[in-house]
Design an enzyme around this catalytic site. Structure first.
Site, PDB file in Angstrom:
ATOM      1  N   THR A 720      30.077 -29.820   3.563  1.00 32.40           N
ATOM      2  CA  THR A 720      29.866 -30.025   2.128  1.00 32.40           C
ATOM      3  C   THR A 720      28.954 -28.923   1.606  1.00 32.40           C
ATOM      4  O   THR A 720      28.299 -28.228   2.384  1.00 32.40           O
ATOM      5  CB  THR A 720      29.135 -31.355   1.821  1.00 32.40           C
ATOM      6  OG1 THR A 720      27.807 -31.278   2.365  1.00 32.40           O
ATOM      7  CG2 THR A 720      29.887 -32.537   2.373  1.00 32.40           C
ATOM      8  N   ASP A 721      28.860 -28.815   0.303  1.00 26.97           N
ATOM      9  CA  ASP A 721      27.803 -28.005  -0.285  1.00 26.97           C
ATOM     10  C   ASP A 721      26.503 -28.823  -0.160  1.00 26.97           C
ATOM     11  O   ASP A 721      26.531 -30.016   0.155  1.00 26.97           O
ATOM     12  CB  ASP A 721      28.123 -27.669  -1.745  1.00 26.97           C
ATOM     13  CG  ASP A 721      27.339 -26.440  -2.212  1.00 26.97           C
ATOM     14  OD1 ASP A 721      26.311 -26.106  -1.592  1.00 26.97           O
ATOM     15  OD2 ASP A 721      27.747 -25.819  -3.203  1.00 26.97           O
ATOM     16  N   TRP A 722      25.389 -28.178  -0.426  1.00 28.82           N
ATOM     17  CA  TRP A 722      24.079 -28.796  -0.137  1.00 28.82           C
ATOM     18  C   TRP A 722      23.798 -29.995  -1.062  1.00 28.82           C
ATOM     19  O   TRP A 722      23.823 -29.876  -2.267  1.00 28.82           O
ATOM     20  CB  TRP A 722      22.994 -27.733  -0.249  1.00 28.82           C
ATOM     21  CG  TRP A 722      22.744 -27.056   1.074  1.00 28.82           C
ATOM     22  CD1 TRP A 722      21.525 -26.908   1.684  1.00 28.82           C
ATOM     23  CD2 TRP A 722      23.706 -26.483   1.976  1.00 28.82           C
ATOM     24  NE1 TRP A 722      21.688 -26.274   2.909  1.00 28.82           N
ATOM     25  CE2 TRP A 722      23.000 -26.019   3.105  1.00 28.82           C
ATOM     26  CE3 TRP A 722      25.082 -26.339   1.979  1.00 28.82           C
ATOM     27  CZ2 TRP A 722      23.633 -25.410   4.198  1.00 28.82           C
ATOM     28  CZ3 TRP A 722      25.725 -25.739   3.056  1.00 28.82           C
ATOM     29  CH2 TRP A 722      25.007 -25.292   4.135  1.00 28.82           C
ATOM     30  N   MET A 752      25.972 -31.538   4.472  1.00 34.12           N
ATOM     31  CA  MET A 752      24.836 -30.640   4.317  1.00 34.12           C
ATOM     32  C   MET A 752      24.039 -31.107   3.120  1.00 34.12           C
ATOM     33  O   MET A 752      24.594 -31.166   2.026  1.00 34.12           O
ATOM     34  CB  MET A 752      25.300 -29.207   4.104  1.00 34.12           C
ATOM     35  CG  MET A 752      26.001 -28.604   5.300  1.00 34.12           C
ATOM     36  SD  MET A 752      24.862 -28.422   6.686  1.00 34.12           S
ATOM     37  CE  MET A 752      25.821 -27.335   7.749  1.00 34.12           C
TER      38      MET A 752
END
Ligand code: BGC
Length: 928
Positions: A720-722, A752
């Site tokens: 995932t993105d953060w 993430m």
């Protein structure tokens, strides 16, 4: 002991950045041979950005600590023969001292996108013009994640001060060149305004060239290098002219009504007159003759290849390179097609005056197949080549082309050809209409609208029909990771013995600034719990980003030119070489996955992250994605393609839904990803923050499973993105940070990020374990993602490294401060770091007991979830740990900042490099 090379750049990268930065600059105009500068010229440079020269954007796409960066004056200093107006330089230097560069306070995404410009008086410029014959004006802009560009002065438009500067300079200089040291294309219509006095003779987009940007620009200005970049986007006269204009910038969703007609596909088909500089355009100091040699087809049916031979001759006086582009004009058929679609390009080598080079451009016809998402051709969910005559055009931009002539028609189909049949996937649910070419009038197509085909498949059934079975229990439960790596045990057997707790820890990445990997990087993942370490599972390190390694705790690296510049080089080999060197710098810094390249499509000029991405064209995007990935793979490491997919707006980026047809998704927005996955070097992909057709991509089953793994055969990891939101894999709806069950069901493998040391204890309170108990997630699905991660780890250098054991930092007490031991095992002190604080005076702490201490802090930030902040903790002037947080929405959290071995006595604690936004209330030493 940390390797001394960690946190340092690899020396070989910078010189290559200089070459690359020069190759991607685009010369749009050069009347009367204004450039290059000649020995007899006397040059006056205007604009503060000659000194405050931008090297990259902001946020994760630009945050690289560098040892140096060159500005334009440094660059021109390499050429002592250049006659510069020193008086003017002094005026700017003095003014900048009084008006220093504003970084917005240093907080996350706080840097303004332009800087105040020095007002210029008529007197000054008149005076300068007495001793100088040529003027160069530098216009600078930056951009970055979390915000879009705005259609306002200081962003997409010029400020009044900038206009005034250009107005006064062009009044006194008949030869003025404007350098655009910008991250994105900006409004260019002003160059036609009367107040420029017709005196802007040259326009050069130099973009952001990384640390060597100033040197590269100077190389171009003095003619050491002739410009050879071509636009990877269309520059239209006005923002309103772009096809996404009325469907951009919304908070809830954007309808992609322009469908596949993005960039030049739109302009060439419907309104060529709106284009100021066409896609693919770029001048050189020299001139070229481009001649067609041969146009023919090899092979037949879907195996056919179109082969175009071209001869390029340098007909001018300078050495230079030219870019040749081939476009297809496909029959309109039932689907409707853009007037021109780029199918191939090639760049010559450096041609001396009079020298020629022959190029052969070969293209498989499958590359320009169209996707039928409605069934209008009789083949729903298939890539088809409709019947009719395909015409091919060759040129040096998408407008300036000639049709390829051949003895017989090169590619004519009597009946439709099915190139590939797939399954409907990720189709929209929300009804809307899209554009399509109608009748031809005066050589251009009318715009007509048609309803977009909606989802017809049963997603629940699809998911349940494809549930992976749990792995059979192996005989042994002590299989080590090494045995798998050495081929002595199977990956399945290794995974099957892992407990739910171990599996769950593996699908949670931790960060930022985890002390299990290279300091200051974005994430650690893999063996991040004690149990996994015992089984020998390595810990991989992921670090931003597309323009160089980001190490937030001070480590330095090489900042590369931005993605848009690299694409404008139209030279895949050059970019592969650059990323081969970048890959070596990653290996030196023990980084296993760079969080880049960013390969989203430039749908609209205002996207704040366009600079990280390559182009409005999917083929160009795919070629450069491949170049980056191949380069890093050759160096023994890997990139992460991001953001998968349709991350085309930063405003409200966690929420705004990209609503588009399956055809546009596949032909435009996924094409670059598909090309790169197909090439074979990709092993890591990051999904987006935003939802697409109702699903956050972190829980997009069709995206991550049906298309990516099923259709394209991808075997790597998806992260995932953060702090991404995840919504229900079936029902969609509002996204949550904790729905890892939906994430895993879609086969997005890694979340993430969770807090450092938080994976094993499920510090974020996600729903993996409860979902397993409830049966809404199966063990097989959890194991499937764990295996994807393990497969990735086997191939990384992480699996050859010794695990980084976190040793306590030994700190001696202040001299003479040994105190009498007694039984107190913890100390707690108020420290009170406020939001806007950047410095903290020291405080004294008394330790009464020799021992190993966990140093905990109570921390919070009122900023949004994805804001990133940190500071460093020193005891008696020894760096003991990093305190890192993202926005906590104002909630307080306890976090371990460091582990230290202390003796009884006094310790002076200081916090350094505090990035604004972080708040700390207490510090506590707890004996471990
Ligand atoms: C960005 C990503 C980046 C990540 C880690 C996010 O804010 O969207 O592109 O890789 O942070 O820094």
């Amino acid at each position: 002991m940390q390797d001394k090379k960690i946190g340092t750049p690899l020396k070989a990268v910078a010189p290559f950045c200089r070459t690359a930065a020069a190759q991607g600059a685009v010369l749009l105009k050069n009347e009367g041979g204004m450039l290059p500068i000649k020995k007899e010229d006397r040059l006056a440079i205007f604009g503060r950005c000659q000194i405050d020269y931008y090297r990259s954007g902001t946020g994760s796409g630009g945050a690289v600590n560098v040892e140096y960066a060159t500005n334009l004056l440094d660059g021109l200093g390499n050429y002592p023969w250049v006659n510069l107006n020193k008086t003017l330089i002094e005026v700017y230097k003095n003014w900048i001292q009084e008006h220093p560069f504003k970084n917005g306070g240093g907080g996350w995404a706080a840097e303004p996108w332009n800087q105040e410009e020095m007002p210029l008086s008529d007197e000054l410029v008149k005076e300068i013009a007495r001793s100088s014959n040529k003027a160069i004006i530098v216009i600078g802009r930056t951009a970055g994640e979390d915000q879009d560009n705005l259609d306002e002065p200081g962003s997409y438009r010029l400020t009044e001060e900038e206009k005034n500067m250009i107005n006064v300079v062009t009044r006194y200089f008949s030869q003025t060149a404007v350098i655009l040291n910008v991250s994105n294309i900006i409004d260019m219509s002003w160059t036609l305004q009367d107040w420029c006095h017709g005196n802007i003779k040259s326009l050069l987009y130099t973009w952001h060239g990384g640390i060597e940007g100033g040197n590269a620009t100077a190389d171009l200005l003095v003619g050491e290098v002739s410009p050879s970049g071509h636009l990877s986007d269309t520059i239209a006269y006005s923002l309103e002219d772009y096809p996404a204009f009325s469907n951009y910038g919304n908070d809830d969703y954007n309808l992609y009504q322009e469908d596949i007609y993005v960039g030049y596909r739109y302009f060439e088909t419907f309104c060529p007159e709106k284009v100021m500089y066409p896609f693919g355009f770029g001048l050189s100091y020299t001139t070229f003759a481009v001649e067609q040699l041969k146009g023919q087809r090899k092979g037949s049916g879907i195996e056919s290849k179109i082969c175009i031979g071209v001869k390029v001759t340098n007909t001018g006086d300078y050495s230079g390179k030219e870019v040749v582009q081939v476009y297809v004009e496909a029959p309109q058929g039932k689907l409707g097609k853009p007037k021109k679609v780029l199918i191939n390009f090639a760049k010559t080598h450096l041609l001396a005056p009079g020298e020629s080079q022959e190029l052969m451009l070969e293209t498989e016809v499958s590359r320009f197949a169209s996707y039928d998402d409605s069934g209008v051709t009789g083949y729903k969910s298939a890539y088809v080549l409709e019947e009719g005559n395909y015409r091919f055009h060759m040129g040096t931009d998408c407008r300036n082309t000639t049709e390829i002539q051949a003895e017989e028609q090169i590619f004519k189909l009597e009946k439709l050809l099915v190139v590939k049949e797939v399954s409907e996937a990720a189709a929209p649910i929300k009804p809307f209409t899209r554009i399509k070419p109608g009748k031809v009038k005066n050589g251009v197509y009318e715009i007509v609208y048609e309803p977009v085909p909606l989802r017809t498949i049963d997603l629940e059934k699809r998911i349940l029909d494809h549930l992976p079975a749990p792995l059979p229990q192996p005989e042994r439960t002590d299989i080590t990771f090494r045995e798998v790596k050495e081929g002595k045990a199977s990956l399945e057997a290794f995974t099957a013995q892992l407990s739910v707790k171990e599996l769950a820890a593996m699908v949670r990445g931790e960060g930022m600034c985890s002390n299990k990997v290279t300091p200051g990087t974005a994430a650690a993942f893999g063996g991040i719990s004690d149990e996994l370490v015992q089984r020998g599972v390595p810990v991989a390190c992921a670090a931003d980003g597309p323009s160089g390694i980001r190490m937030d705790t001070g480590g330095t690296a090489t900042q590369l030119p931005i993605g848009t510049l690299l694409a404008c080089s139209f030279d895949g080999d050059l970019v592969e070489e650059l990323f081969y060197l970048e890959g070596q710098e990653m290996v030196q810094n023990q980084i296993d996955a760079l969080l880049g390249p960013g390969i989203n499509i430039h749908r609209y000029p205002l996207n704040g992250r366009n600079f990280e991405y390559f182009s409005e064209d999917p083929y160009v995007t795919g070629i450069f994605a491949i170049a980056c990935e191949k380069g890093m793979k050759r160096a023994g490491t890997t990139g992460t393609l991001k953001h998968f997919a349709c991350n085309n707006q930063e405003r409200n980026r966690h929420v705004v839904d990209s609503v588009l047809s399956e055809r546009a998704l596949r032909e435009i927005y996924l094409k670059g990803f598909e090309m790169a996955v197909e090439e074979g070097s990709v092993s890591s992909i990051m999904t987006t923050y935003n939802p697409m057709n109702g699903y956050q991509n972190a829980s997009g089953y069709d995206l991550n499973t049906t298309i990516l793994r099923g259709e394209w055969g991808y075997q790597g990891i998806v992260m995932t993105d953060w702090w991404a939101r995840i919504n229900d894999v079936l029902k969609g709806g509002k996204g949550k940070l904790t729905d890892l069950r939906s994430m895993l069901r879609s086969q997005n493998d890694v979340y993430m990020v969770v807090n450092n040391d938080g994976a094993a204890i499920n510090s974020s309170g996600d729903n993996i374990e409860t979902a397993l108990l409830k049966g809404s997630l199966t063990l097989g699905e959890l194991q499937r993602s764990a295996m994807n991660i393990l497969r990735f780890l086997i191939d990384t250098k992480a699996s050859e490294r010794e695990p980084r054991v976190v040793m306590p930092v030994e700190v001696d007490p202040l001299p003479g401060s040994i105190s009498v031991p007694h039984n107190a095992k913890s100390i707690k002190k108020k420290i009170n770091v406020r939001r806007s604080q950047t410095q903290k005076g020291s405080i004294l702490l008394r330790v009464d007991h020799d021992g190993i201490y966990n140093i905990l802090v109570d921390i919070r930030s009122e900023q949004r979830m994805t804001a990133q902040m940190l500071c460093q903790l020193y005891l008696n002037n020894i760096k003991t740990g990093d305190i890192q947080t993202n926005g906590t929405g104002g909630n307080w959290f306890k976090q371990r900042a460091a582990k230290a071995e202390l003796r009884s006595g006094l310790y002076e604690m200081t916090l350094k490099h505090i990035r604004p936004g972080i708040e700390i209330s207490y510090i506590e030493f707890v004996e471990a």
